[in-house]
Write a protein that holds these residues in place. Structure first.
Motif, PDB file in Angstrom:
ATOM      1  N   TRP A  53       0.820  -1.209   0.000  1.00 56.32           N
ATOM      2  CA  TRP A  53       0.000   0.000   0.000  1.00 56.32           C
ATOM      3  C   TRP A  53       0.859   1.267   0.000  1.00 56.32           C
ATOM      4  O   TRP A  53       0.433   2.289  -0.553  1.00 56.32           O
ATOM      5  CB  TRP A  53      -1.028  -0.030   1.126  1.00 56.32           C
ATOM      6  N   VAL A  88       1.963   1.708  -3.651  1.00 60.14           N
ATOM      7  CA  VAL A  88       0.804   2.116  -4.449  1.00 60.14           C
ATOM      8  C   VAL A  88       0.465   3.583  -4.190  1.00 60.14           C
ATOM      9  O   VAL A  88       0.139   4.337  -5.113  1.00 60.14           O
ATOM     10  CB  VAL A  88      -0.406   1.211  -4.138  1.00 60.14           C
ATOM     11  N   THR A  89       0.549   4.007  -2.911  1.00 57.83           N
ATOM     12  CA  THR A  89       0.275   5.412  -2.585  1.00 57.83           C
ATOM     13  C   THR A  89       1.270   6.327  -3.276  1.00 57.83           C
ATOM     14  O   THR A  89       0.881   7.347  -3.869  1.00 57.83           O
ATOM     15  CB  THR A  89       0.327   5.626  -1.061  1.00 57.83           C
ATOM     16  N   GLY A 128       2.914   5.596  -5.973  1.00 55.79           N
ATOM     17  CA  GLY A 128       2.621   5.494  -7.395  1.00 55.79           C
ATOM     18  C   GLY A 128       1.404   6.292  -7.828  1.00 55.79           C
ATOM     19  O   GLY A 128       1.333   6.751  -8.976  1.00 55.79           O
ATOM     20  N   THR A 129       0.439   6.475  -6.904  1.00 55.42           N
ATOM     21  CA  THR A 129      -0.750   7.264  -7.243  1.00 55.42           C
ATOM     22  C   THR A 129      -0.371   8.700  -7.576  1.00 55.42           C
ATOM     23  O   THR A 129      -1.054   9.364  -8.356  1.00 55.42           O
ATOM     24  CB  THR A 129      -1.758   7.230  -6.072  1.00 55.42           C
ATOM     25  N   VAL A 165      -0.009   8.988 -11.448  1.00 55.49           N
ATOM     26  CA  VAL A 165      -1.063   8.590 -12.387  1.00 55.49           C
ATOM     27  C   VAL A 165      -1.330   9.705 -13.399  1.00 55.49           C
ATOM     28  O   VAL A 165      -1.177  10.890 -13.093  1.00 55.49           O
ATOM     29  CB  VAL A 165      -2.360   8.213 -11.653  1.00 55.49           C
ATOM     30  N   SER A 179      -5.313   4.411 -14.903  1.00 53.90           N
ATOM     31  CA  SER A 179      -4.243   4.139 -13.934  1.00 53.90           C
ATOM     32  C   SER A 179      -4.701   4.442 -12.511  1.00 53.90           C
ATOM     33  O   SER A 179      -4.281   3.780 -11.562  1.00 53.90           O
ATOM     34  CB  SER A 179      -3.004   4.968 -14.280  1.00 53.90           C
ATOM     35  N   LEU A 180      -5.596   5.412 -12.331  1.00 54.48           N
ATOM     36  CA  LEU A 180      -6.101   5.726 -11.003  1.00 54.48           C
ATOM     37  C   LEU A 180      -7.006   4.606 -10.488  1.00 54.48           C
ATOM     38  O   LEU A 180      -6.942   4.235  -9.301  1.00 54.48           O
ATOM     39  CB  LEU A 180      -6.857   7.053 -11.026  1.00 54.48           C
ATOM     40  N   ALA A 216      -4.812   1.829  -9.354  1.00 57.31           N
ATOM     41  CA  ALA A 216      -4.180   2.166  -8.081  1.00 57.31           C
ATOM     42  C   ALA A 216      -5.140   1.955  -6.919  1.00 57.31           C
ATOM     43  O   ALA A 216      -4.748   1.466  -5.848  1.00 57.31           O
ATOM     44  CB  ALA A 216      -3.682   3.610  -8.104  1.00 57.31           C
ATOM     45  N   ARG A 217      -6.403   2.305  -7.110  1.00 61.67           N
ATOM     46  CA  ARG A 217      -7.387   2.123  -6.040  1.00 61.67           C
ATOM     47  C   ARG A 217      -7.615   0.642  -5.740  1.00 61.67           C
ATOM     48  O   ARG A 217      -7.728   0.240  -4.582  1.00 61.67           O
ATOM     49  CB  ARG A 217      -8.714   2.791  -6.432  1.00 61.67           C
ATOM     50  N   ALA A 276      -5.441  -1.765  -6.256  1.00 61.70           N
ATOM     51  CA  ALA A 276      -4.214  -2.267  -5.623  1.00 61.70           C
ATOM     52  C   ALA A 276      -4.117  -1.805  -4.169  1.00 61.70           C
ATOM     53  O   ALA A 276      -3.645  -2.547  -3.304  1.00 61.70           O
ATOM     54  CB  ALA A 276      -2.993  -1.808  -6.419  1.00 61.70           C
ATOM     55  N   LEU A 277      -4.565  -0.582  -3.894  1.00 60.02           N
ATOM     56  CA  LEU A 277      -4.524  -0.081  -2.523  1.00 60.02           C
ATOM     57  C   LEU A 277      -5.412  -0.919  -1.609  1.00 60.02           C
ATOM     58  O   LEU A 277      -5.039  -1.256  -0.481  1.00 60.02           O
ATOM     59  CB  LEU A 277      -4.954   1.388  -2.478  1.00 60.02           C
TER      60      LEU A 277
END
Length: 459
Positions: free
Chosen positions: A112, A115-116, A118-119, A122, A127-128, A131-132, A134-135
């Motif tokens: 997480w 991923v944060t 990486g957000t 985006v 891609s957003l 990311a959500r 994956a989070l």
């Protein structure tokens, strides 16, 4: 292969749990309180978890122009987290029971945090959304890891208070996120908010791996504390990755846990509790603005009150449950008293629509949120209380948390539909929330019979 079946519970108290509830005297001194350091690490983990979770909610209004996100996509983006988070509870609990909370919480935290970060990079809706999703998957191990840790480190008579400590990380993280993330956005924009909060999560992972210990470890754990937690009923196994069962224990498969009405009672009760809590997380600000006419200044000041009061309610719930145990109450009576009373008191949320004064409505909502938190301390203790073996604590935590997070998906959607159908009136949503509080109280009172390890024998 023979499958386990339940042995009907008797009306007599469980001698093992009654002995654990009284237990040996508590060892004094800082060096005999390693267990409280461990639960503080869990609290920090949950705080960081909720800060990272809330970053998107605070940043989204500032992301819409850059990423060309229309209003029809905003709700989808927010809800994607709950899909993988809820579904991830089931495998996360089983993996924690197999490989241990230290390893799995660290893996989840690493996912997480990355991923944060990486957000912040985006470039569009696709891609957003990824990311959500994956989070949600990365944050799934957090709750059952904390429940597992407390089950192993704490005797029965301290378990509810310890659970209330780490559970308050959710409220602390939500409270911290608003000023911190807003300041980061004002300083360097929304991308910087994700980079900084993700980096903080990486620091917590490093701290967790460095400082967290298994209760079986000898380094830094005094003999007095180890004897205290073991004799007090801690669900301690020497090797959390051990896959075999003791010769005297029947094999308990994961799906066999669903054979018990206690498990279904835990799922339904936690669903009802979380349905109402998610109102405070999602629709509560809109209620204050639309139904009570709060401006931005009032919203910022008064909107934080229910969450602050809820922190006290959670600690009071844990202290009350443990105090009742120390005074000789059975685990069943102590836990169910707190669960049922807290859920019943939380139903006052329905009366908020009847009072003319906004301050009275805010007071009722604060009582409701605090009562939910009061019950939540005992809810978090149930997996350790009823697990048939120590290797099933996190599995049960994941199962009941899966059900509770279905409320995150259904609750916000149902409230929106009711607002649309009743012309933006909050009467129906709050009345439904109050009714579910009563359903939850009845479920914990009637469906959950005895709070004791599930009894299993070979068929």
């Amino acid at each position: 292969m023979k499958t386990p079946r339940a042995v009907p519970a008797t009306d007599q108290p469980s001698p093992a749990q009654d002995e654990a509830a009284t237990g040996p005297p508590r060892p004094r001194g800082l060096r005999h309180n390693t267990r409280w350091l461990m639960v503080f690490l869990c609290f920090l983990g949950m705080t960081v978890n909720y800060v990272d979770r809330a970053t998107i909610s605070i940043s989204l209004p500032y992301m819409t122009d850059d990423l060309h996100i229309g209003p029809e996509w905003q709700g989808v983006i927010l809800s994607m987290f709950f899909v993988t988070y809820a579904l991830g509870q089931l495998p996360a609990g089983a993996l924690i029971d197999r490989y241990g909370e230290k390893r799995m919480f660290a893996i989840g935290g690493l996912i997480w945090s990355l991923v944060t970060v990486g957000t912040g990079f985006v470039r569009g809706i696709g891609s957003l959304l990824f990311a959500r999703l994956a989070l949600g998957a990365g944050e799934a191990p957090a709750y059952p890891s904390c429940a597992k840790s407390v089950s192993r480190w704490f005797p029965v008579r301290e378990r509810a208070l310890a659970n209330s400590v780490w559970d308050n990380g959710a409220r602390a993280g939500t409270a911290v996120a608003a000023p911190v993330v807003t300041a980061l956005i004002a300083w360097q924009g929304w991308r910087m908010a994700f980079w900084v909060t993700g980096a903080v999560a990486l620091l917590w992972v490093a701290l967790w791996l460095k400082a967290y210990r298994e209760p079986s470890a000898r380094d830094g754990l005094s003999a007095e504390e180890r004897a205290y937690v073991t004799a007090g009923g801690a669900r301690l196994e020497e090797n959390p990755a051990q896959k075999t069962t003791a010769p005297e224990e029947p094999a308990v498969r994961w799906r066999d846990l669903f054979r018990h009405r206690t498990v279904w009672g835990m799922m339904i009760g936690f669903f009802c509790l979380n349905y109402v809590i998610y109102f405070f997380i999602t629709w509560f600000p809109s209620y204050l603005v639309d139904a009570r006419g709060f401006d931005l200044l009032k919203l910022g000041f008064y909107g934080a009150l229910p969450g602050i009061v809820a922190i006290g309610g959670s600690l009071l719930g844990g202290w009350t449950s443990d105090t009742l145990l120390r005074r000789g109450w059975s685990v069943t009576r102590a836990r169910k008293t707190c669960l049922v009373c807290g859920m019943l008191f939380s139903s006052v949320i329905a009366f908020a629509v009847l009072v003319p004064s906004a301050m009275w409505a805010l007071a009722l909502l604060s009582v409701s949120y605090a009562s939910l938190a009061f019950s939540a301390a005992s809810v978090a203790s149930l997996p350790a209380d009823v697990a048939p073996t120590p290797r099933h604590v996190a599995s049960l935590g994941g199962i009941q948390n899966f059900a509770s997070n279905l409320a995150g998906v259904l609750g916000s959607t149902t409230t929106g539909l009711l607002l649309g159908f009743f012309h933006h009136s909050f009467v129906a949503p709050l009345m439904l929330s109050g009714a579910l509080c009563i359903v939850g109280a009845l479920t914990y009172g009637l469906v959950v019979k005895r709070v004791e390890p599930l009894r299993l024998t070979a068929a």
